[in-house]
Design a protein around this motif. Sequence first.
Motif, PDB file in Angstrom:
ATOM      1  N   GLU A  37       0.827  -1.209   0.000  1.00  0.00           N
ATOM      2  CA  GLU A  37       0.000   0.000   0.000  1.00  0.00           C
ATOM      3  C   GLU A  37       0.863   1.261   0.000  1.00  0.00           C
ATOM      4  O   GLU A  37       0.569   2.225  -0.711  1.00  0.00           O
ATOM      5  N   LEU A  38       1.943   1.259   0.787  1.00  0.00           N
ATOM      6  CA  LEU A  38       2.859   2.400   0.811  1.00  0.00           C
ATOM      7  C   LEU A  38       3.502   2.601  -0.551  1.00  0.00           C
ATOM      8  O   LEU A  38       3.563   3.720  -1.070  1.00  0.00           O
ATOM      9  N   LEU A  40       2.420   1.644  -3.504  1.00  0.00           N
ATOM     10  CA  LEU A  40       1.428   2.116  -4.474  1.00  0.00           C
ATOM     11  C   LEU A  40       1.071   3.584  -4.233  1.00  0.00           C
ATOM     12  O   LEU A  40       0.840   4.339  -5.177  1.00  0.00           O
ATOM     13  N   ARG A  41       1.026   3.984  -2.978  1.00  0.00           N
ATOM     14  CA  ARG A  41       0.708   5.381  -2.659  1.00  0.00           C
ATOM     15  C   ARG A  41       1.843   6.317  -3.079  1.00  0.00           C
ATOM     16  O   ARG A  41       1.603   7.370  -3.667  1.00  0.00           O
ATOM     17  N   LEU A  42       3.081   5.936  -2.790  1.00  0.00           N
ATOM     18  CA  LEU A  42       4.224   6.779  -3.143  1.00  0.00           C
ATOM     19  C   LEU A  42       4.411   6.896  -4.652  1.00  0.00           C
ATOM     20  O   LEU A  42       4.709   7.971  -5.164  1.00  0.00           O
ATOM     21  N   SER A  44       2.246   6.420  -7.083  1.00  0.00           N
ATOM     22  CA  SER A  44       1.083   6.798  -7.888  1.00  0.00           C
ATOM     23  C   SER A  44       1.374   8.164  -8.506  1.00  0.00           C
ATOM     24  O   SER A  44       2.335   8.841  -8.136  1.00  0.00           O
ATOM     25  N   LYS A  45       0.546   8.589  -9.431  1.00  0.00           N
ATOM     26  CA  LYS A  45       0.731   9.907 -10.045  1.00  0.00           C
ATOM     27  C   LYS A  45       0.685  11.006  -8.987  1.00  0.00           C
ATOM     28  O   LYS A  45       1.557  11.882  -8.946  1.00  0.00           O
ATOM     29  N   ALA A  46      -0.283  10.950  -8.087  1.00  0.00           N
ATOM     30  CA  ALA A  46      -0.410  11.967  -7.034  1.00  0.00           C
ATOM     31  C   ALA A  46       0.785  11.915  -6.079  1.00  0.00           C
ATOM     32  O   ALA A  46       1.304  12.955  -5.658  1.00  0.00           O
ATOM     33  N   GLY A  47       1.242  10.711  -5.732  1.00  0.00           N
ATOM     34  CA  GLY A  47       2.385  10.569  -4.834  1.00  0.00           C
ATOM     35  C   GLY A  47       3.657  11.137  -5.430  1.00  0.00           C
ATOM     36  O   GLY A  47       4.416  11.837  -4.765  1.00  0.00           O
ATOM     37  N   ARG A  50       3.557  14.906  -5.392  1.00  0.00           N
ATOM     38  CA  ARG A  50       3.860  15.443  -4.057  1.00  0.00           C
ATOM     39  C   ARG A  50       5.353  15.402  -3.779  1.00  0.00           C
ATOM     40  O   ARG A  50       5.922  16.342  -3.221  1.00  0.00           O
TER      41      ARG A  50
END
Length: 104
Positions: A37-38, A40-42, A44-47, A50
């Motif tokens: 999950e971490l 995929l979150r990092l 991702s396009k949004a990650g 950021r």
Amino acid sequence: MTQLNTPYPATAYLTGFLRQHEVRLGLEVAQADAAIELFLRLFSKAGLQRILGELRSRVTVERDDDSDADGAPATDGEADDDGDAEADDGAQDADADGNENADD
């Protein structure tokens, strides 16, 4: 983090154990792998946006720290942070013959 191509095995064992006792304990059980999950979150396009934004803000802060106390970048004739009297901003300088040279 563990290998991303397989879930961490302990989550499956723990989920199975908790599901056996979820009614008696009043639990709602769902399996999750925090490492995946971490990741995929990092990534991702949004990650990634950021992360890029944070890196750009750090570069801006670093450049601000390299400027003079009055907030202006060092100019020719003024010593900058590394002690020389040249601006490190790529400005054009004239040599002894009056020819302009890019600051390397």
